[in-house]
Scaffold this motif. Structure first.
Motif, PDB file in Angstrom:
ATOM      1  N   THR A 266     -17.370   1.589   7.025  1.00  0.00           N
ATOM      2  CA  THR A 266     -17.292   1.184   8.431  1.00  0.00           C
ATOM      3  C   THR A 266     -17.128  -0.323   8.556  1.00  0.00           C
ATOM      4  OG1 THR A 266     -18.651   3.063   9.116  1.00  0.00           O
ATOM      5  CG2 THR A 266     -18.491   1.227  10.650  1.00  0.00           C
ATOM      6  N   ILE A 267     -17.904  -1.074   7.767  1.00  0.00           N
ATOM      7  CA  ILE A 267     -17.779  -2.528   7.780  1.00  0.00           C
ATOM      8  C   ILE A 267     -16.365  -2.933   7.380  1.00  0.00           C
ATOM      9  CG2 ILE A 267     -18.542  -4.660   6.661  1.00  0.00           C
ATOM     10  CD1 ILE A 267     -20.502  -3.569   8.731  1.00  0.00           C
ATOM     11  N   GLY A 268     -15.818  -2.256   6.368  1.00  0.00           N
ATOM     12  CA  GLY A 268     -14.459  -2.552   5.935  1.00  0.00           C
ATOM     13  C   GLY A 268     -13.439  -2.311   7.026  1.00  0.00           C
TER      14      GLY A 268
ATOM     15  N   LYS B 286       4.552   2.328   2.116  1.00  0.00           N
ATOM     16  CA  LYS B 286       4.598   3.736   1.744  1.00  0.00           C
ATOM     17  C   LYS B 286       3.221   4.361   1.565  1.00  0.00           C
ATOM     18  CE  LYS B 286       9.217   3.711  -0.225  1.00  0.00           C
ATOM     19  NZ  LYS B 286      10.088   4.112  -1.348  1.00  0.00           N
ATOM     20  N   ARG B 287       2.164   3.542   1.562  1.00  0.00           N
ATOM     21  CA  ARG B 287       0.833   4.113   1.434  1.00  0.00           C
ATOM     22  C   ARG B 287       0.030   3.813   2.701  1.00  0.00           C
ATOM     23  NH1 ARG B 287      -1.423   6.208  -2.732  1.00  0.00           N
ATOM     24  NH2 ARG B 287      -3.411   5.163  -2.380  1.00  0.00           N
ATOM     25  N   PHE B 288      -1.239   3.454   2.541  1.00  0.00           N
ATOM     26  CA  PHE B 288      -2.088   3.222   3.706  1.00  0.00           C
ATOM     27  C   PHE B 288      -1.827   1.872   4.370  1.00  0.00           C
ATOM     28  CE2 PHE B 288      -4.413   6.394   1.202  1.00  0.00           C
ATOM     29  CZ  PHE B 288      -4.653   7.354   2.191  1.00  0.00           C
ATOM     30  N   GLY B 289      -0.918   1.075   3.785  1.00  0.00           N
ATOM     31  CA  GLY B 289      -0.511  -0.167   4.438  1.00  0.00           C
ATOM     32  C   GLY B 289       0.257   0.074   5.723  1.00  0.00           C
TER      33      GLY B 289
ATOM     34  N   GLY C 265      -7.883  -1.012   0.788  1.00  0.00           N
ATOM     35  CA  GLY C 265      -8.401  -2.070   1.640  1.00  0.00           C
ATOM     36  C   GLY C 265      -7.794  -3.422   1.309  1.00  0.00           C
ATOM     37  N   PHE C 266      -7.679  -3.731   0.014  1.00  0.00           N
ATOM     38  CA  PHE C 266      -7.055  -4.996  -0.396  1.00  0.00           C
ATOM     39  C   PHE C 266      -5.576  -5.016  -0.037  1.00  0.00           C
ATOM     40  CE2 PHE C 266     -10.799  -5.347  -3.218  1.00  0.00           C
ATOM     41  CZ  PHE C 266     -11.172  -6.635  -2.889  1.00  0.00           C
ATOM     42  N   ARG C 267      -4.919  -3.859  -0.162  1.00  0.00           N
ATOM     43  CA  ARG C 267      -3.518  -3.788   0.235  1.00  0.00           C
ATOM     44  C   ARG C 267      -3.372  -4.036   1.733  1.00  0.00           C
ATOM     45  NH1 ARG C 267       1.658  -4.557  -1.537  1.00  0.00           N
ATOM     46  NH2 ARG C 267       3.060  -3.677   0.029  1.00  0.00           N
TER      47      ARG C 267
ATOM     48  N   CYS D 132      -1.134  -6.794   3.673  1.00  0.00           N
ATOM     49  CA  CYS D 132      -0.147  -6.420   4.695  1.00  0.00           C
ATOM     50  C   CYS D 132      -0.366  -7.182   5.999  1.00  0.00           C
ATOM     51  CB  CYS D 132      -0.207  -4.914   4.957  1.00  0.00           C
ATOM     52  SG  CYS D 132       0.427  -3.912   3.604  1.00  0.00           S
ATOM     53  N   ILE D 133      -1.622  -7.439   6.338  1.00  0.00           N
ATOM     54  CA  ILE D 133      -1.915  -8.193   7.558  1.00  0.00           C
ATOM     55  C   ILE D 133      -1.274  -9.574   7.485  1.00  0.00           C
ATOM     56  CG2 ILE D 133      -3.766  -9.336   8.854  1.00  0.00           C
ATOM     57  CD1 ILE D 133      -5.508  -6.839   8.173  1.00  0.00           C
TER      58      ILE D 133
END
Length: 239
Positions: A141-143, A182-185, A225-227, A231-232
């Protein structure tokens, strides 16, 4: 806005255990204003019996408008969404995970700001409103909240849940965006890119969340998360 059809895009990877249940939920939803539904399932090269489960469901529900697409190699959730977006024929489209974390009964909540002429894009937030929310992982959640905060810094939006699955778009808008991740990005990329559209109207509505554990099949991890952070930055500064 007059909406005749809603496209429901389902990226599926190893969801044989839940795909029937989510399709039943979508089938039972009665959309406001007699809006039609089309369901687009993109099987991202599942290694379980997802394909057989979908085929058997379609065979016993011939009247349900389901279009099935399949990737020959696993490419990721974002790639599955690219395929679904490209093939959708509805006036509006919504993203639906193949698990049971999100409730299709809330499509009407997402549709209302668009129908009423206020919104072009609607995000379903897990962190606003008073609807049920399963208690799970503190650091997850924090992430999520950190990624939303960071995204907001660079997009100048005030979203409460950038990482939510439930994103609803006017189809002409989302189809006009060239998507790469192509992934969660996909989540930070699409948020960054819609934020740059002149006069775009983005709304949030509170939704329920029936989260699952990694034992129950949750797939997103710390690497994603790092990806997302990358992306941001990447899609804010276009490098």
């Amino acid at each position: 806005m007059t909406i005749h059809k809603l496209s429901v895009i389902i990226p599926a990877y190893n969801e044989a255990e839940t795909i029937h249940n989510i399709l039943n939920k979508i089938k039972s939803v009665k959309l406001i204003n007699n809006i039609e539904k089309e369901i687009l399932i993109v099987n991202d090269c599942s290694t379980d019996k997802t394909k057989n489960a979908i085929s058997s469901y379609i065979s016993v529900n011939p009247d349900l408008p389901i279009s099935y697409f399949e990737h020959e190699i696993n490419q990721g959730k974002g790639a599955a969404l690219h395929t679904g977006i490209q093939m959708a024929t509805g006036d509006v489209l919504v993203i639906q995970d193949a698990d049971l974390e999100y409730n299709p009964e809330e499509y009407n909540d997402l549709l209302k700001p668009i129908i009423d002429g206020f919104a072009d894009v609607v995000y379903g937030s897990r962190f606003m409103g008073s609807k049920p929310h399963r208690i799970l992982f503190f650091w997850h959640t924090i992430g999520n909240k950190f990624l939303t905060f960071l995204s907001n810094m660079f997009t100048n939006l005030n979203l409460t849940d950038m990482e939510t699955c439930y994103k609803m778009f006017r189809s002409d808008i989302i189809k006009s965006i060239k998507l790469k991740e192509k992934r969660f990005g996909f989540e930070p990329e699409v948020t960054a890119k819609i934020s740059k559209i002149k006069h775009i109207r983005i709304y949030e509505v509170g939704i329920s969340y029936y989260g699952r554990t990694y034992y129950e099949g949750k797939k997103i991890g710390w690497k994603d998360g790092f990806r997302a952070i990358w992306c941001i930055f990447k899609y804010r500064f276009n490098f």
